[in-house]
Design an enzyme around this catalytic site. Structure first.
Site, PDB file in Angstrom:
ATOM      1  N   CYS A  14      55.686 -16.124  -7.060  1.00  0.00           N
ATOM      2  CA  CYS A  14      55.796 -17.503  -7.508  1.00  0.00           C
ATOM      3  C   CYS A  14      56.061 -18.404  -6.306  1.00  0.00           C
ATOM      4  O   CYS A  14      56.488 -17.942  -5.252  1.00  0.00           O
ATOM      5  CB  CYS A  14      56.934 -17.644  -8.502  1.00  0.00           C
ATOM      6  SG  CYS A  14      56.655 -16.716 -10.014  1.00  0.00           S
ATOM      7  N   GLY A  41      50.811 -18.560  -7.144  1.00  0.00           N
ATOM      8  CA  GLY A  41      50.835 -18.425  -8.597  1.00  0.00           C
ATOM      9  C   GLY A  41      49.886 -19.410  -9.231  1.00  0.00           C
ATOM     10  O   GLY A  41      49.956 -20.601  -8.947  1.00  0.00           O
ATOM     11  N   ASN A 115      61.841 -17.685  -7.948  1.00  0.00           N
ATOM     12  CA  ASN A 115      60.872 -16.713  -7.441  1.00  0.00           C
ATOM     13  C   ASN A 115      61.613 -15.413  -7.208  1.00  0.00           C
ATOM     14  O   ASN A 115      62.600 -15.406  -6.476  1.00  0.00           O
ATOM     15  CB  ASN A 115      60.247 -17.222  -6.137  1.00  0.00           C
ATOM     16  CG  ASN A 115      59.352 -16.199  -5.442  1.00  0.00           C
ATOM     17  OD1 ASN A 115      59.173 -16.245  -4.244  1.00  0.00           O
ATOM     18  ND2 ASN A 115      58.779 -15.274  -6.187  1.00  0.00           N
ATOM     19  N   GLY A 116      61.150 -14.340  -7.836  1.00  0.00           N
ATOM     20  CA  GLY A 116      61.787 -13.038  -7.657  1.00  0.00           C
ATOM     21  C   GLY A 116      61.997 -12.349  -8.978  1.00  0.00           C
ATOM     22  O   GLY A 116      61.424 -12.754  -9.999  1.00  0.00           O
ATOM     23  N   CYS A 265      60.529  -9.217   1.812  1.00  0.00           N
ATOM     24  CA  CYS A 265      59.351  -8.473   1.327  1.00  0.00           C
ATOM     25  C   CYS A 265      58.270  -8.443   2.406  1.00  0.00           C
ATOM     26  O   CYS A 265      57.736  -9.482   2.801  1.00  0.00           O
ATOM     27  CB  CYS A 265      58.810  -9.165   0.079  1.00  0.00           C
ATOM     28  SG  CYS A 265      57.202  -8.569  -0.458  1.00  0.00           S
ATOM     29  N   TYR A 271      49.869  -9.997   2.646  1.00  0.00           N
ATOM     30  CA  TYR A 271      48.958 -10.731   1.773  1.00  0.00           C
ATOM     31  C   TYR A 271      49.480 -12.064   1.252  1.00  0.00           C
ATOM     32  O   TYR A 271      48.752 -13.055   1.244  1.00  0.00           O
ATOM     33  CB  TYR A 271      48.576  -9.858   0.577  1.00  0.00           C
ATOM     34  CG  TYR A 271      47.710 -10.587  -0.431  1.00  0.00           C
ATOM     35  CD1 TYR A 271      46.337 -10.657  -0.286  1.00  0.00           C
ATOM     36  CD2 TYR A 271      48.303 -11.235  -1.519  1.00  0.00           C
ATOM     37  CE1 TYR A 271      45.560 -11.355  -1.192  1.00  0.00           C
ATOM     38  CE2 TYR A 271      47.526 -11.936  -2.436  1.00  0.00           C
ATOM     39  CZ  TYR A 271      46.160 -11.992  -2.272  1.00  0.00           C
ATOM     40  OH  TYR A 271      45.396 -12.685  -3.157  1.00  0.00           O
ATOM     41  N   ASP A 374      40.131  -4.690   5.266  1.00  0.00           N
ATOM     42  CA  ASP A 374      40.844  -5.384   4.192  1.00  0.00           C
ATOM     43  C   ASP A 374      42.335  -5.277   4.470  1.00  0.00           C
ATOM     44  O   ASP A 374      42.776  -4.404   5.221  1.00  0.00           O
ATOM     45  CB  ASP A 374      40.495  -4.845   2.807  1.00  0.00           C
ATOM     46  CG  ASP A 374      40.733  -5.905   1.711  1.00  0.00           C
ATOM     47  OD1 ASP A 374      41.308  -6.978   2.024  1.00  0.00           O
ATOM     48  OD2 ASP A 374      40.341  -5.668   0.559  1.00  0.00           O
ATOM     49  N   CYS A 411      56.841  -2.031  -7.238  1.00  0.00           N
ATOM     50  CA  CYS A 411      57.849  -3.007  -6.830  1.00  0.00           C
ATOM     51  C   CYS A 411      58.658  -3.398  -8.055  1.00  0.00           C
ATOM     52  O   CYS A 411      58.105  -3.687  -9.104  1.00  0.00           O
ATOM     53  CB  CYS A 411      57.185  -4.253  -6.244  1.00  0.00           C
ATOM     54  SG  CYS A 411      58.388  -5.509  -5.762  1.00  0.00           S
ATOM     55  N   CYS A 466      61.945  -5.304   3.340  1.00  0.00           N
ATOM     56  CA  CYS A 466      61.761  -4.378   2.237  1.00  0.00           C
ATOM     57  C   CYS A 466      60.330  -3.856   2.335  1.00  0.00           C
ATOM     58  O   CYS A 466      59.386  -4.631   2.205  1.00  0.00           O
ATOM     59  CB  CYS A 466      61.971  -5.054   0.884  1.00  0.00           C
ATOM     60  SG  CYS A 466      61.597  -3.915  -0.478  1.00  0.00           S
TER      61      CYS A 466
END
Ligand code: 5GP
Ligand code: MG
Length: 497
Positions: A14, A41, A115-116, A265, A271, A374, A411, A466
């Site tokens: 998010c 998002g 967010n999370g 993260c 990405y 990729d 995750c 993480c």
């Protein structure tokens, strides 16, 4: 809903945004901030504002530009605002789950954008229900909102270990109490009658940064790209465990909960984040290029050209090209506007599959041995069709190189990385994946190589990420039942029914 163009990748994170800016059209600034965070998002968007007396909000399903227009922005008055872009990680897709939440409390309006993902949301939800608090949605974000609506003592039994001194600001007390009981990932932006608050969990799992407007006023956002978009200067990250208050006194910092280690993260680097954003003092594009360079050193290929899967793998492909000396070229054209289509394709269209989104550039591919870069393989829906497109375009050989390690673990901190069952690298070894995607060779960046490429800036004193989706090392204890390998449905969908 089916089809690889709808199911690629884990779902986005998010995006959150908050602003204090007297004399400015804060709703419009938030609109443009959210627009810059659209990549985080695409399911829904919302804005809440306060003018010091009352709060106003508008939210809806769809992209930022689909949700907002002149008519619904105009009533969003005030000098304080928060905004949210959502891809659901918990809670089913439904308008009532769209953020920001806005409720009335004894201290006036309370708006929240999150967010999370809380890993103990179920227990917290249960204790709210037992206290007689009614909930209108299935999200952990509403649980957070309701925790903040109660006096801090309800959660701390009057024993606020987080508070270094007695705060006269009850919102600070309540946030500290929340941070005592909440476990997992949360970057929060909170709207009250007279201030915007921002906080990050003590591990800093999700990003959040602070910026300053030239003519007074402050901004917080998930990513720095949203600051530049509205003409704000990037100041710094919100520190893990920190609470910031933005109001007429400027920015004030408070200890929310002491942070003992950092665990941003790592998939933000792979990405999620936009290439022009800054995380831990580093430009994302540069880090991705370094990851591609490291990949070329670890996994060279006998080939003629390097092609990236647009758009997210382009920086890594450039890095691979620079390091290997093989020329970089475009091999695929992507329709950038197809996004999340609401039109269900019929069977004949479904056969077209990936062509609805990508076409090969035959003039560049014909007769060439191609390195196809990729950034990640998650479920394995994208790589196979991309290899096929290379061959359709006339490539002689296709050597797939992935600029992150195999994703082997789900995750639980807010990235909807499916279940063990859906992760291709959990089910198959590298040779098995190579066969499935039809590549001539396949190689991934090593975990060590990835962390080397993410050269954490000296400016960030304590570092650490993480990388649980790659390593299986979770930075917080995860309830055992979440690890069920036979789970069919994405974990949180099931958790919330
Ligand atoms: P897969 O198709 O293997 O499930 O996912 C990998 C592909 O999806 C890669 O091309 C990667 O760039 C992309 N990807 C990775 N994370 C996400 C995400 O959160 N959302 C979307 N839409 N794509 C993603
Ligand atoms: Mg991609």
């Amino acid at each position: 809903m089916s089809g690889p163009w709808l199911q690629e990748g884990p779902h986005e994170e998010c995006g959150v945004f908050g602003i204090y800016a007297p004399q400015r059209d804060v709703a419009r600034l938030t609109f443009f901030g959210l627009y810059a965070l659209q990549h985080r998002g695409q399911e829904s968007a919302g804005i809440a504002t306060s003018d010091g007396r009352a709060a106003y909000s508008h939210k809806g399903m769809g992209l930022v530009a689909q949700v907002f227009n002149e008519d619904n922005l105009r009533p969003l008055q005030g000098h304080l605002a928060i905004g949210h872009n959502r891809y659901s990680t918990t809670g089913i897709s439904h308008l009532r789950n769209v953020q920001p939440y806005l409720i009335e409390t004894i201290h006036g309006p309370l708006g929240l954008a999150h967010n999370g993902n809380l890993t103990n949301a179920l227990q917290l939800r249960q204790s709210l229900l037992e206290r007689g608090v009614g909930l209108s949605s299935t999200t952990d974000s509403e649980v957070i909102t309701q925790i903040l609506a109660a006096p801090a003592e309800v959660w701390t039994n009057g024993n606020n270990k987080n508070s270094t001194k007695t705060e006269t600001d009850h919102w600070i007390n309540r946030l500290q109490a929340l941070m005592l009981v909440a476990e997992g990932a949360y970057s929060l932006v909170i709207l009250t009658r007279n201030a915007v608050y921002a906080t990050r969990d003590p591990l800093g799992l999700r990003p959040l940064c602070l910026g300053q407007l030239s003519n007074g006023g402050y901004v917080v956002a998930s990513e720095s790209c949203a600051l530049l978009t509205i003409g704000a200067k990037y100041l710094r990250e919100v520190k893990p465990g920190e609470i910031l208050r933005l109001n007429e006194q400027g920015v004030t910092t408070f200890v929310g909960r002491v942070s003992t280690r950092r665990a941003l993260c790592i998939f933000e680097y792979v990405y999620f984040a936009r290439p022009d954003s800054i995380l831990e003092e580093q430009v994302i594009h540069t880090v991705r290029q370094q990851m591609g360079g490291q990949l070329a050193r670890e996994a060279p290929a006998e080939a003629d050209i390097v092609v990236g899967v647009p758009d997210s793998a382009t920086p890594a492909a450039i890095g691979y090209s620079l390091e290997s000396g093989l020329p970089y070229t475009e091999g695929l054209t992507k329709n950038r506007y197809i996004g999340r289509t609401f039109i269900e394709p019929d069977d004949a269209l479904r056969q077209l599959g990936v062509h609805l989104k990508y076409n090969p550039l035959t003039s560049n591919l014909k007769g060439k041995r191609v390195v196809l870069v990729d950034d990640s393989i998650v479920r394995g829906n994208t790589a196979g069709p991309m290899v096929q497109l290379m061959r359709e375009g006339g490539a002689l050989e296709v050597h797939v190189r992935v600029s992150s390690p195999p994703v082997r673990h789900p995750c639980f901190m807010g990235v909807d990385m499916a279940t063990y069952k859906q992760l291709i690298a959990h089910n198959l070894n590298i040779e098995g994946i190579r066969q499935q995607i039809g590549a001539d060779t396949l190689a991934y960046l090593s975990l060590k190589g990835m962390t080397t490429a993410i050269r954490e800036a000296l400016a960030v004193a304590e570092t650490g990420h993480c990388d649980a989706c790659f390593s299986g090392n979770y930075p917080i204890s995860i309830p055992v039942w979440l690890f069920d390998e036979n789970r069919e449905k994405p974990i949180f969908e099931e958790m919330w029914g």
